[in-house]
Design a protein around this motif. Sequence first.
Motif, short mmCIF file in Angstrom:
data_model
loop_
_atom_site.label_atom_id
_atom_site.label_comp_id
_atom_site.label_asym_id
_atom_site.label_seq_id
_atom_site.Cartn_x
_atom_site.Cartn_y
_atom_site.Cartn_z
N ARG A 132 11.57 5.92 4.15
CA ARG A 132 11.44 6.43 5.52
C ARG A 132 12.78 6.37 6.21
N GLN A 133 12.90 7.19 7.24
CA GLN A 133 14.17 7.28 7.95
C GLN A 133 13.92 7.59 9.41
N THR A 134 14.67 6.90 10.27
CA THR A 134 14.68 7.18 11.70
C THR A 134 16.06 7.68 12.08
N PRO A 135 16.17 8.40 13.19
CA PRO A 135 17.44 8.99 13.58
C PRO A 135 18.55 7.94 13.68
N GLY A 136 19.68 8.25 13.08
CA GLY A 136 20.83 7.38 13.16
C GLY A 136 20.82 6.21 12.19
N LYS A 137 19.78 6.11 11.38
CA LYS A 137 19.68 5.01 10.42
C LYS A 137 19.62 5.54 8.99
N ALA A 138 19.98 4.67 8.07
CA ALA A 138 19.92 5.03 6.66
C ALA A 138 18.47 5.10 6.18
N ARG A 139 18.27 5.83 5.11
CA ARG A 139 16.94 5.92 4.53
C ARG A 139 16.53 4.54 4.00
N GLU A 140 15.31 4.14 4.33
CA GLU A 140 14.84 2.78 4.06
C GLU A 140 13.73 2.79 3.01
N PHE A 141 13.83 1.90 2.06
CA PHE A 141 12.80 1.77 1.03
C PHE A 141 11.48 1.30 1.65
N VAL A 142 10.38 1.90 1.20
CA VAL A 142 9.06 1.50 1.67
C VAL A 142 8.23 0.95 0.51
N ALA A 143 8.08 1.76 -0.55
CA ALA A 143 7.23 1.34 -1.67
C ALA A 143 7.61 2.13 -2.92
N ALA A 144 7.30 1.57 -4.07
CA ALA A 144 7.57 2.25 -5.33
C ALA A 144 6.48 1.90 -6.32
N ILE A 145 6.32 2.78 -7.30
CA ILE A 145 5.31 2.58 -8.32
C ILE A 145 5.87 2.98 -9.67
N THR A 146 5.53 2.21 -10.70
CA THR A 146 6.04 2.51 -12.03
C THR A 146 5.37 3.75 -12.60
N TRP A 147 5.92 4.22 -13.71
CA TRP A 147 5.39 5.43 -14.33
C TRP A 147 3.93 5.25 -14.74
N SER A 148 3.57 4.03 -15.11
CA SER A 148 2.21 3.78 -15.56
C SER A 148 1.24 3.52 -14.41
N GLY A 149 1.80 3.23 -13.25
CA GLY A 149 0.95 2.86 -12.12
C GLY A 149 0.56 1.40 -12.12
N GLU A 150 1.00 0.66 -13.12
CA GLU A 150 0.59 -0.74 -13.23
C GLU A 150 1.47 -1.67 -12.40
N GLY A 151 2.65 -1.19 -12.03
CA GLY A 151 3.56 -2.01 -11.24
C GLY A 151 3.89 -1.34 -9.92
N THR A 152 3.89 -2.14 -8.85
CA THR A 152 4.26 -1.64 -7.54
C THR A 152 5.24 -2.61 -6.89
N LEU A 153 5.95 -2.08 -5.92
CA LEU A 153 6.95 -2.87 -5.19
C LEU A 153 6.91 -2.41 -3.74
N TYR A 154 7.01 -3.36 -2.82
CA TYR A 154 6.95 -3.02 -1.40
C TYR A 154 8.08 -3.69 -0.63
N ALA A 155 8.51 -3.01 0.42
CA ALA A 155 9.41 -3.65 1.36
C ALA A 155 8.66 -4.77 2.08
N ASP A 156 9.36 -5.80 2.43
CA ASP A 156 8.72 -6.93 3.12
C ASP A 156 8.04 -6.48 4.41
N SER A 157 8.61 -5.49 5.06
CA SER A 157 8.09 -5.05 6.35
C SER A 157 6.73 -4.37 6.24
N VAL A 158 6.35 -3.91 5.05
CA VAL A 158 5.08 -3.21 4.89
C VAL A 158 4.12 -3.92 3.95
N LYS A 159 4.57 -4.98 3.33
CA LYS A 159 3.76 -5.69 2.35
C LYS A 159 2.47 -6.18 2.99
N GLY A 160 1.36 -5.93 2.32
CA GLY A 160 0.06 -6.31 2.83
C GLY A 160 -0.57 -5.28 3.74
#
Length: 126
Positions: free
Chosen positions: A38-66
């Motif tokens: 995600r990105q807001t004006p004037g700021k760098a693009r920020e990681f939110v979440a990712a998922i592996t090719w298999s779907g078995e692994g996920t990763l979240y930014a602390d700000s959105v975890k849970g």
Amino acid sequence: QVQLVESGGGLVQAGGSLSLTCAASGHPLGHYAMGWFRQTPGKAREFVAAITWSGEGTLYADSVKGRFTVSRDDAKNTVSLQMSSLKPEDTAVYYCAVRWGTGGYSYPGASAYDDWGQGMQVTVSA
């Protein structure tokens, strides 16, 4: 050439929920890692979440975890981001991205991804 298109964004009150979908055309997404940023004006693009090719692994930014959940449906060639307990600070343009390289990880860096969607505005009102 792949085209990624996000949908499902919009305006929601704080505490509410939204679900974003990233649909791909031109190339199957199966076996490739996906990410949401995600990105807001004037700021760098920020990681939110990712998922592996298999779907078995996920990763979240602390700000959105849970609060956010990433998932994929390779049969439909889509990746989704379910967002709940939304806060005004979640307001941003949200992008999905695909990494064509091999590797069984979830990648938090924007430079790891090769193709991006055009972005979808999410606005959370206080």
